[in-house]
Design a protein around this motif. Structure first.
Motif, mmCIF file in Angstrom:
data_model
loop_
_atom_site.group_PDB
_atom_site.id
_atom_site.type_symbol
_atom_site.label_atom_id
_atom_site.label_comp_id
_atom_site.label_asym_id
_atom_site.label_seq_id
_atom_site.Cartn_x
_atom_site.Cartn_y
_atom_site.Cartn_z
ATOM 1 N N LYS A 165 0.862 -1.256 -0.283
ATOM 2 C CA LYS A 165 -0.362 0.311 0.049
ATOM 3 C C LYS A 165 1.451 1.420 -0.206
ATOM 4 O O LYS A 165 1.805 1.334 0.801
ATOM 5 N N TYR A 166 0.738 2.236 -0.960
ATOM 6 C CA TYR A 166 1.246 3.636 -0.823
ATOM 7 C C TYR A 166 0.498 4.602 -1.181
ATOM 8 O O TYR A 166 -0.320 4.231 -2.456
ATOM 9 N N MET A 167 0.396 5.538 -0.231
ATOM 10 C CA MET A 167 -0.758 6.274 -0.466
ATOM 11 C C MET A 167 -1.994 6.331 0.385
ATOM 12 O O MET A 167 -3.050 6.830 -1.251
ATOM 13 N N TYR A 173 10.195 -1.912 7.841
ATOM 14 C CA TYR A 173 9.932 -1.564 6.846
ATOM 15 C C TYR A 173 10.833 -1.590 5.551
ATOM 16 O O TYR A 173 11.508 -0.805 5.092
ATOM 17 N N PRO A 174 10.871 -2.681 5.095
ATOM 18 C CA PRO A 174 11.649 -3.220 3.835
ATOM 19 C C PRO A 174 10.777 -2.513 2.664
ATOM 20 O O PRO A 174 10.078 -1.122 2.106
ATOM 21 N N SER A 175 12.430 -1.982 1.787
ATOM 22 C CA SER A 175 12.455 -0.879 0.734
ATOM 23 C C SER A 175 11.633 -2.009 -0.035
ATOM 24 O O SER A 175 12.085 -2.934 -0.851
ATOM 25 N N ILE A 176 10.577 -1.577 -1.138
ATOM 26 C CA ILE A 176 9.855 -1.594 -1.796
ATOM 27 C C ILE A 176 9.719 -1.090 -3.093
ATOM 28 O O ILE A 176 9.799 0.544 -3.202
ATOM 29 N N ASP A 202 5.335 -0.204 -11.614
ATOM 30 C CA ASP A 202 4.541 -0.244 -12.209
ATOM 31 C C ASP A 202 4.540 1.260 -12.388
ATOM 32 O O ASP A 202 4.200 2.038 -13.711
ATOM 33 N N TYR A 203 5.419 2.189 -11.258
ATOM 34 C CA TYR A 203 6.150 3.551 -11.790
ATOM 35 C C TYR A 203 6.975 3.807 -11.735
ATOM 36 O O TYR A 203 7.935 4.314 -12.260
ATOM 37 N N GLY A 204 7.851 2.736 -10.684
ATOM 38 C CA GLY A 204 9.372 3.019 -10.430
ATOM 39 C C GLY A 204 9.727 3.504 -9.106
ATOM 40 O O GLY A 204 11.336 3.450 -9.164
ATOM 41 N N ASN A 205 9.159 3.919 -8.242
ATOM 42 C CA ASN A 205 9.066 4.733 -7.404
ATOM 43 C C ASN A 205 9.751 3.631 -5.965
ATOM 44 O O ASN A 205 9.483 2.534 -6.559
ATOM 45 N N ILE A 206 11.122 3.933 -5.711
ATOM 46 C CA ILE A 206 11.322 3.067 -4.192
ATOM 47 C C ILE A 206 10.441 3.816 -3.026
ATOM 48 O O ILE A 206 11.421 4.848 -2.643
ATOM 49 N N ALA A 207 10.220 2.977 -2.553
ATOM 50 C CA ALA A 207 9.435 3.779 -0.864
ATOM 51 C C ALA A 207 9.539 2.394 0.285
ATOM 52 O O ALA A 207 9.289 1.579 -0.149
ATOM 53 N N PRO A 208 9.812 2.707 1.052
ATOM 54 C CA PRO A 208 9.873 2.141 2.910
ATOM 55 C C PRO A 208 8.451 2.185 3.470
ATOM 56 O O PRO A 208 7.454 2.674 3.671
ATOM 57 N N ILE A 209 8.126 0.815 2.909
ATOM 58 C CA ILE A 209 6.789 0.087 3.829
ATOM 59 C C ILE A 209 6.473 -0.464 4.567
ATOM 60 O O ILE A 209 7.030 -1.391 4.999
ATOM 61 N N HIS A 210 6.054 0.162 5.750
ATOM 62 C CA HIS A 210 5.702 -0.998 6.559
ATOM 63 C C HIS A 210 4.959 -2.336 6.587
ATOM 64 O O HIS A 210 4.144 -2.699 5.616
ATOM 65 N N VAL A 211 5.200 -3.512 7.340
ATOM 66 C CA VAL A 211 5.626 -5.540 7.037
ATOM 67 C C VAL A 211 3.406 -4.799 7.075
ATOM 68 O O VAL A 211 3.004 -6.068 6.494
ATOM 69 N N THR A 212 2.686 -4.291 7.494
ATOM 70 C CA THR A 212 1.326 -3.921 8.218
ATOM 71 C C THR A 212 0.632 -4.001 6.416
ATOM 72 O O THR A 212 -0.643 -4.218 6.632
ATOM 73 N N ASP A 213 1.544 -3.369 6.057
ATOM 74 C CA ASP A 213 0.776 -2.767 4.604
ATOM 75 C C ASP A 213 1.510 -3.011 3.462
ATOM 76 O O ASP A 213 1.480 -3.008 2.147
ATOM 77 N N ILE A 214 1.962 -4.910 3.530
ATOM 78 C CA ILE A 214 2.416 -5.757 3.071
ATOM 79 C C ILE A 214 1.647 -6.933 2.330
ATOM 80 O O ILE A 214 0.962 -6.910 3.970
#
Length: 702
Positions: A597-599, A615-618, A622-634
């Motif tokens: 989940k991003y934004m 917060y793994p780096s994801i 489909d877009y190209g950006n890299i963001a740290p996402i919490h494990v509850t949102d994966i």
């Protein structure tokens, strides 16, 4: 000492005290990590004496959370450590007996690591029997303890700060939102002006809501032709998938249904057969007086009136338009529980069907034959067609009727093959004039909406399933008039495969619905998905999907014609993350696909790095950006979502090694997310890496 020991190798001054269990009775303390020699395990068939458990160390534990049972405790402490577990009736406490002191110390260490699960009420190291009064007191104390709070079985991971110091992979700092691309409608309301051809041909405005769903096929994402050899044919036949319709042609490129027509006609005529004056099919039935050929009673009923007047006079019987209309049954939606065949797919939940009874089958192919015969001698269009105009469409030895839907691009005209239902884009040179007689022939292909099947972007598996059910398969059409979709002007129905006695609706829904994989199952890497990139060349239009790495000379883009497909497939990811995936947390291993989940929106990505902060780096592929996402949102990636990756990473040619902040800002302003840019050249090296050459960037840097 009367006798002196000569061999002191086996002397242990602490052995006697160590083996004395009375001196090692540690109550409510953890003690030292003392390991006792393990006793021999009991046989499987030997019953366990409850009184014999008193000589073993034990713990009286009170559970703090719900859903903790005997099996959970055995797995929690380890089967090799636990000897037995007693559960007093009507109590929230457990009495856990351990094999030795080492197992007891291991249990204390485990409880220290997870204090939120269990509470130690009493600890005993064994060697003493409990009296009846002690047992009653322990049970009374356990029963007097208030009921534990109803806490969840698993406490969600706390959202702490993001560790930016130990990360080795740079993340996107600008925090851009993912762009959305909306599909431009093929037909708009301006085409239905009063008196226009579109308003006449499509009075219900059926094509006002139609969208083209086969962009990936046009851009080479799938294999469109398969060659196989039929048992009844000596030549190999090529099966072609074309915009939702399946057709066949021989290896020389000629339509398999009309290959070598002239040669076949000559051979049939030489064998004694003649063409029926009504339907133009070959027959051996003729009038004994005038030698007029006819097929059956239906054809005879059409020509009988003329034949009676002209028979024996030497005049030939001619079939005009009125006679031809008598030959063909009425078109429209087939009746309920009638047999139908699929002619084409418009989208995931809309199919075109035609009647499959004998009379309708003959009439349908008579229409195709009439279009074929008239289309061979049709002249080319002398001007650009208009929306709603019926034309003859020729492609790869195929001759069909088509209605023009869109002429915004004079070099790429959108048409719908009205005898099948497939929407295609073609060059104006493939369109020919159509006579009024051919244009007014009945239309037997009717669209129906599949009940219960959602509208989704076509995955490769769903696409293959759609093409597989076309052709000779016969379905039973079931519907009710109250389920008519007045918004899209089509009937909602269910198709039942008569051969396998199964519903086509449920089959499609099963193919397209993703299933959450188990946490123990191995994930998929990025190579699991096909990749579609813009072909190398010059003056190619691209859409910018991310510009957060312009500082390093990297930009992510997608072909301009495929940008809308990225937004289409996001609906499936959003539905999976919100409604299907049930796992509360998931840390995707490095290099594996996931749904993150991003934004507030669920998108697919690849795990690049795990640093231990939750917060793994994801990388959002489909877009190209890299963001740290919490494990509850994966969430784990399902194998059913096999949409191709349409975004490519490009290196910008000609940029200096280090850019200033002002230069980066100018580049970001020129190459904004969602902007359409025309690159001078796309270069691909031997390692399948892509680069962009844009001459105007040098002016921006200066």
């Amino acid at each position: 000492m009367d006798v002196l020991l000569k061999d002191w190798s086996n002397w242990n001054p602490m052995a006697m005290e160590y083996r004395n269990e009375g001196s090692t009775d540690y109550v409510d303390s953890f003690g030292q990590n003392v390991v006792e020699k393990a006793r021999a395990p009991m046989g499987k068939k030997k019953a366990v004496d409850k009184n014999a458990n008193t000589e073993y160390p034990y713990l009286v534990l009170k559970k703090k959370v719900m859903h903790i049972n005997k099996c959970a405790l055995i797995n929690f402490f380890g089967r090799k450590h636990v000897r037995n577990i007693d559960i007093p009736p009507n109590s929230d406490c457990f009495v856990v007996y351990f094999n030795d002191l080492g197992s007891l110390e291991s249990a204390h260490s485990t409880l220290e690591a997870f204090p939120q699960l269990l509470q130690v009420q009493r600890s005993h190291c064994g060697g003493q029997k409990k009296t009846r009064y002690e047992k009653m007191s322990m049970q009374r104390a356990a029963n007097s303890v208030p009921e534990p709070a109803k806490l969840p079985a698993m406490i969600p991971t706390h959202r702490g700060p993001v560790d930016t110091q130990t990360r080795t992979i740079h993340v996107s700092c600008n925090g851009n939102e993912h762009p959305e691309f909306l599909a431009v409608p093929i037909v708009d309301s301006t085409c239905y002006k009063s008196g226009s051809l579109m308003a006449i041909r499509d009075a219900k405005k059926r094509f006002l809501n139609v969208k083209f769903e086969f962009n990936l096929e046009r851009h080479g994402a799938y294999v469109l032709e398969k060659e196989f050899k039929e048992e009844t044919s000596s030549k190999p036949v090529i099966q072609q998938m074309r915009s939702g319709r399946q057709l066949y042609k021989d290896s020389t490129g000629v339509d398999a249904g009309h290959s070598s027509v002239d040669d076949a006609d000559e051979m049939i005529i030489m064998s004694g057969y003649k063409r029926c004056v009504a339907c133009k099919d070959y027959t051996s039935t003729v009038c004994k007086i005038c030698d007029m050929p006819f097929c059956d009673a239906l054809c005879w009923s059409i020509v009988s009136e003329q034949h009676d007047k002209k028979c024996g006079t030497g005049q030939s019987v001619a079939i005009d338009d009125e006679n031809l209309k008598k030959l063909l049954p009425k078109a429209g939606l087939p009746p309920r529980r009638s047999k139908v065949k699929i002619t084409a797919f418009e989208q995931s939940n809309v199919v075109y069907v035609r009647p499959a009874d004998i009379l309708s089958e003959v009439a349908y192919y008579r229409v195709l034959t009439e279009v074929w015969m008239q289309g061979k001698k049709a002249p080319k269009l002398d001007q650009l067609p208009v929306c709603g105009q019926i034309v003859i469409y020729k492609f790869e030895a195929q001759i069909v009727r088509a209605m023009v839907l869109n002429v915004d691009n004079p070099k790429d005209i959108c048409v719908v093959c009205i005898d099948f239902g497939s929407v295609e884009y073609t060059a104006p040179g493939n369109l020919y004039q159509c006579s009024a007689t051919v244009a007014d022939l009945p239309l037997y292909a009717t669209p129906v909406k599949l009940r219960g099947v959602p509208r989704r972007a076509l995955t490769p598996h769903l696409r293959e399933a759609m093409y597989a059910v076309q052709g000779s398969l016969v379905f039973e059409l079931r519907y009710h008039k109250r389920e008519y979709d007045y918004d899209n002007h089509m009937q909602t129905a269910v198709l039942i495969d008569l051969e396998k006695n199964r519903g086509l609706n449920s089959f499609f829904k099963k193919v397209m619905t993703p299933v959450e994989p188990g946490l123990q199952e191995r994930g998929f890497n990025e190579d699991f998905l096909p990749h579609v990139a813009a072909p190398p060349g010059k003056n190619i239009d691209l859409i910018v999907t991310d510009n957060s790495f312009l500082k390093y000379g990297i930009i992510h883009c997608t072909p301009a014609g495929l940008a809308v497909e990225i937004t289409k497939m996001q609906r499936a990811f959003q539905d999976y993350g919100e409604k299907i995936a049930k796992a509360e947390t998931y840390a995707a291993p490095k290099g594996e696909l996931c749904i993150a989940k991003y934004m507030g929106k669920w998108c697919r990505g690849v795990s690049l790095e795990l640093v231990g902060d939750g917060y793994p780096s994801i990388l959002f592929v489909d877009y190209g950006n890299i963001a740290p996402i919490h494990v509850t949102d994966i969430r784990a990636y399902p194998e059913q979502l096999t949409y191709p990756v349409l975004t490519t990473e490009y290196d910008l040619i000609g940029l200096p090694e280090e850019l200033t902040d002002a230069q980066v800002q100018r580049l970001e302003k020129h190459l904004q997310v969602g902007a359409r840019v025309t690159c001078d050249e796309i270069v691909k090296n031997q390692e399948n890496n892509y680069s962009l050459r844009m001459e105007n960037l040098q002016k921006l840097l200066k």
